[in-house]
Design an enzyme around this catalytic site. Structure first.
Site, PDB file in Angstrom:
ATOM      1  N   ILE A 282       0.843  -1.191   0.000  1.00 54.81           N
ATOM      2  CA  ILE A 282       0.000   0.000   0.000  1.00 54.81           C
ATOM      3  C   ILE A 282       0.878   1.241   0.000  1.00 54.81           C
ATOM      4  CG2 ILE A 282      -0.259   0.012   2.520  1.00 54.81           C
ATOM      5  CD1 ILE A 282      -3.201   1.012   1.924  1.00 54.81           C
TER       6      ILE A 282
ATOM      7  N   ILE B 109       4.770  -0.631  10.937  1.00 57.40           N
ATOM      8  CA  ILE B 109       4.716  -1.871  11.710  1.00 57.40           C
ATOM      9  C   ILE B 109       3.550  -1.819  12.698  1.00 57.40           C
ATOM     10  CG2 ILE B 109       5.944  -3.260  13.443  1.00 57.40           C
ATOM     11  CD1 ILE B 109       8.571  -2.343  11.969  1.00 57.40           C
TER      12      ILE B 109
ATOM     13  N   TYR C 219       0.284  -2.405  10.841  1.00 54.59           N
ATOM     14  CA  TYR C 219       0.133  -3.807  10.453  1.00 54.59           C
ATOM     15  C   TYR C 219      -0.208  -4.686  11.653  1.00 54.59           C
ATOM     16  CZ  TYR C 219       2.437  -2.081   6.224  1.00 54.59           C
ATOM     17  OH  TYR C 219       2.783  -1.371   5.100  1.00 54.59           O
TER      18      TYR C 219
END
Length: 167
Positions: A82, A126, A129
């Site tokens: 993305i 991170i 996610y």
């Protein structure tokens, strides 16, 4: 936010992103594609069933892309990527686009696992996610070369059952 398939008319926007050295470094890719090259790539890949590319729109304006690539129908997994245009960052579009891409992968493509690579020096990504349930599956040492040096990367994975449990 709206998500729709990538069309040929979107290539000038992709061209701008692909020519941003800092943007492409996040994808560990080389910048500087020509628009002609992007047109050829689009024509070559339009029927490729191993990838899906979507445009993320904000008020009918191109804001970024979410891609499912290396779709493997035997093992039922793929990589997700993305990128949000810098003008649209900070509006939550990355999370909405990621959500839409993940849901498409699991509910439409019937994938079992979606994975990604992220620079170990990108704690903001991170964190996003991990909020979706991606788990660190390992560190790839000096795996990607970008901006003149090698970067360590985490490989992070998300299983469909974990995604729906979290949801």
């Amino acid at each position: 936010m709206n998500i729709r398939p990538l069309e040929k008319q979107d290539l000038p926007h992709i061209y701008q992103q692909k020519n941003s050295r800092s943007v492409m470094a996040l994808w560990f890719e080389e910048p500087f594609n020509s628009l002609d090259e992007l047109n050829l790539l689009y024509d070559r890949h339009i029927l490729d069933q191993s990838e899906r590319r979507f445009v993320i729109e904000d008020d009918n304006e191109f804001a970024g892309v979410v891609e499912l690539i290396d779709i493997n129908t035997i093992h039922r997994h793929c990589e997700i990527q993305i990128i949000i245009d810098t003008r649209y960052q900070g509006r939550g579009l990355a999370q909405e686009g990621l959500q839409a891409g993940i849901e498409y992968g699991f509910s439409v493509l019937n994938l079992h696992k979606i994975y990604l690579y992220v620079d170990v020096e990108n704690p903001a990504a991170i964190h996003i996610y991990e909020k979706f349930g991606f788990q660190n599956e390992g560190r790839l040492r000096q795996h990607f070369f970008a901006e003149g040096c090698y970067h360590d990367s985490y490989m992070m994975g998300l299983f469909a059952n974990n995604f729906y449990q979290k949801k």
